[in-house]
Scaffold this motif. Structure first.
Motif, mmCIF file in Angstrom:
data_model
loop_
_atom_site.group_PDB
_atom_site.id
_atom_site.type_symbol
_atom_site.label_atom_id
_atom_site.label_comp_id
_atom_site.label_asym_id
_atom_site.label_seq_id
_atom_site.Cartn_x
_atom_site.Cartn_y
_atom_site.Cartn_z
ATOM 1 N N THR A 1 0.864 -1.180 0.000
ATOM 2 C CA THR A 1 0.000 0.000 0.000
ATOM 3 C C THR A 1 0.894 1.221 0.000
ATOM 4 O O THR A 1 2.120 1.114 0.192
ATOM 5 N N ASN B 1 -1.087 10.750 -8.063
ATOM 6 C CA ASN B 1 -1.625 9.424 -8.353
ATOM 7 C C ASN B 1 -0.661 8.520 -9.098
ATOM 8 O O ASN B 1 -0.950 7.358 -9.314
ATOM 9 N N LYS C 1 2.018 5.325 -6.822
ATOM 10 C CA LYS C 1 1.840 3.885 -6.588
ATOM 11 C C LYS C 1 2.563 3.081 -7.654
ATOM 12 O O LYS C 1 3.138 2.026 -7.356
ATOM 13 N N ASP D 1 -5.236 0.254 -2.275
ATOM 14 C CA ASP D 1 -5.289 1.643 -1.807
ATOM 15 C C ASP D 1 -5.438 1.699 -0.289
ATOM 16 O O ASP D 1 -5.800 0.704 0.359
ATOM 17 N N GLY E 1 -7.300 0.516 -7.626
ATOM 18 C CA GLY E 1 -7.234 0.448 -6.170
ATOM 19 C C GLY E 1 -6.944 -0.923 -5.613
ATOM 20 O O GLY E 1 -6.637 -1.055 -4.417
ATOM 21 N N HIS F 1 -13.131 -2.422 -0.912
ATOM 22 C CA HIS F 1 -12.683 -1.106 -1.346
ATOM 23 C C HIS F 1 -13.808 -0.109 -1.095
ATOM 24 O O HIS F 1 -14.898 -0.249 -1.650
#
Length: 589
Positions: free
Chosen positions: A163, A229, A232, A253, A294, A434
């Protein structure tokens, strides 16, 4: 030829050669600086070339020089144009800005970070943030308590849980996330607990790269900007590069918790019948997209790492799905980088999902790709019509899973994420909960919802299931799911409703029979949906602004017609007496 020149002309020729050399060196320097803004630190290679040397050159001479060298500079730019999106360019970012020598300890309410190179050994989130200065990142592995103290779980052949967060205090948040009974801290603890229970390594990507993110404009989408964004993707790439012994990684996420501890990441990867799936994911539970970023499973393969590098290069826009979609598309024949494709992806709604839904058979055929998961029959019809998958769909390098549990003779597995779950039924039936887009309602709703009696909850769910199933059938009968938005096609129906009916395709009669099993008191739960012949065309829905424009245009035309009528009337009675003209005008009014 130079001997026959006049002194003044010879001087201009020498000046032109000097200026031509200076301009070419300046162009090379500026090209390096442009590339560094995408692939490396934009402040690392400042262009220090003395531009003042060119000020003495006349304007006409400058234009001649620039024109003569435009082709050379363009060729150099084309040769270097693909470098910024390569795996090597992303690797340089990893080596420069991400420190993988970091460990993490979790207590009941805080995280303790150890990073020797950064001089960090603290539980203070403020100290960690101040040290990183939003210009570097940490890749920290969680230490777990073993029989002989705290140890790092083995990474050999394992899928790591991952994460990311830009700062520690963002994770140490105890307020409930909207529509859920979870906080960011409880979500993080669920991942720690799952990794420990299944003996999997757990990693945290921590920090920001403001020098590469803020005011970043991607050459593939110049009108869109991003904040964080893309972190990740570069963080996941750093993990796979620094731990080559990993089989892969599962990214979730900060608002995605682990609800079911029974599945393993390898269970989902093994669904690939070709054995070539490098990315495994699913769509949204409501408004469909190609793939939700996610909750993803990435294989530690050459293509898996290249997809992450492309995702980092294509970071732009408010959401991260667009860059991921393009990175995946470029693994297929006919989707290599080109100006035409740059224009396709530059739109806010590029229509990538509609393109795949309408052409997935053709793409696999061109690639010579064979798999069990081809999404034929009812699955193909529903995917083309609504953008919602009923069965898995495998493409080169990609395995798309439906937001549904798999329950057939060969596979029994809960949904990866985004199953409607508790909205309509009494079971969660998904691995990852999620909470984005009110997703917590399906897997971990608010405490006041869970506190209701079982009988009242079941009655409310049955009623909702029946009404939403009928609404889904009605939308399919009206063909309003695929719409035009700008110059692209987007889907407007929600998958949680579209996947409620049971569908049967009757090919000979060109129709689909939809059954709503959630309506037990209905005399006939069967509904017919006509299937149009040929390719499905988007439904054109008039927007409010367009309707206002049409009304204003009609009003103007009416006013013009009235003015023309008055003009003709005055011409007809020209020469008549004034009282007579006034009476005719009054009568017309």
């Amino acid at each position: 030829a130079g001997l026959s020149m006049s002194p003044a002309r010879r001087h201009r020729s020498t000046q032109a050669q000097t200026a031509r050399r200076h301009l070419f060196r300046l162009a090379q320097c500026c090209e390096r600086e442009r590339l560094s803004s995408y692939s490396m630190d934009m402040h690392r290679h400042h262009c220090q070339y003395p531009y003042s040397r060119l000020l003495s050159v006349s304007l006409v001479l400058k234009m001649i020089i620039i024109a003569s060298f435009a082709q050379t500079i363009s060729a150099s730019s084309v040769a270097l144009n693909s470098e910024w999106r390569s795996l090597e360019a992303a690797r340089r970012v990893v080596d420069t800005y991400i420190d993988p020598e970091c460990t993490l300890l979790s207590s009941h309410n805080s995280l303790h970070v150890k990073a020797p190179k950064q001089g960090l050994d603290t539980s203070s989130s403020a100290v960690v943030t101040a040290q990183l200065k939003n210009r570097s990142m940490l890749l920290c592995q969680q230490e777990v308590l073993g029989s002989s103290g705290y140890v790092l779980p083995s990474t050999h052949g394992q899928y790591a849980m991952v994460t990311s967060a830009d700062r520690v205090e963002y994770l140490e948040h105890f307020e409930l996330i909207g529509f859920s009974s979870l906080s960011r801290w409880t979500v993080l603890q669920s991942k720690f607990a799952y990794a420990k229970a299944r003996q999997l390594p757990m990693f945290l990507i921590l920090g920001r790269l403001d020098t590469l993110q803020l005011n970043h404009t991607s050459p593939t989408c110049p009108e869109l900007t991003t904040k964080h964004n893309g972190l990740k993707s570069i963080g996941m790439l750093a993990l796979l590069l620094s731990k080559p012994e990993l089989a892969g990684a599962v990214y979730t996420d900060v608002d995605a918790s682990v609800e079911d501890f029974s599945p393993l990441p390898s269970d989902y990867m093994s669904l690939s019948t070709s054995g070539q799936a490098d990315v495994v994911g699913t769509s949204n539970w409501r408004n469909p997209v190609l793939i939700n970023g996610g909750a993803l499973i990435i294989r530690n393969s050459q293509r898996g790492r290249e997809i992450l590098a492309l995702w980092w290069a294509y970071r732009c826009g408010r959401r991260d799905q667009q860059g991921l979609s393009r990175a995946v598309f470029e693994q297929w024949p006919g989707w290599e980088p080109s100006p035409e494709h740059d224009e396709f992806w530059s739109k806010v709604y590029p229509g990538d999902l509609a393109h795949l839904a309408l052409h997935h058979h053709e793409i696999r055929m061109k690639a010579g790709f064979k798999t069990q998961w081809t999404c034929d029959g009812v699955c193909d019809w529903l995917y083309r019509t609504t953008g919602c998958l009923k069965e898995p769909l495998e493409m080169p390098g990609l395995l798309l899973l439906p937001p549904l549990p798999l329950n057939d003779s060969a596979h029994k597995l809960v949904a990866l994420q985004h199953y409607s779950g508790l909205v309509y039924r009494d079971a969660i039936s998904q691995w990852i909960c999620h909470t984005d887009n009110q997703g917590a309602r399906a897997c971990n709703p608010k405490p006041e919802v869970l506190n209701k009696t079982t009988a009242s909850l079941q009655a409310k769910r049955r009623k909702r299931l029946c009404s939403h199933c009928k609404q889904a059938v009605q939308q399919l009968q009206q063909r309003v799911c695929l719409k035009e938005k700008g110059k692209t096609s987007v889907y407007a129906c929600t998958c949680d409703r579209m996947l409620l009916p049971e569908y049967t395709l009757i090919a000979n009669e060109s129709k689909v029979i939809a059954v709503c099993r959630g309506c037990p008191n209905e005399a006939d739960p069967h509904h017919e949906i006509l299937v149009p012949s040929g390719r499905i065309k988007p439904h054109k829905a008039e927007s409010k602004k367009k309707l206002q424009k049409l009304k204003a245009k009609a009003k103007a035309q009416k006013k013009l017609m009235k003015a023309n009528a008055l003009k003709k009337m005055s011409q007809a009675v020209r020469g008549a007496k004034e009282p007579r003209l006034n009476r005719i005008k009054s009568k017309h009014d």
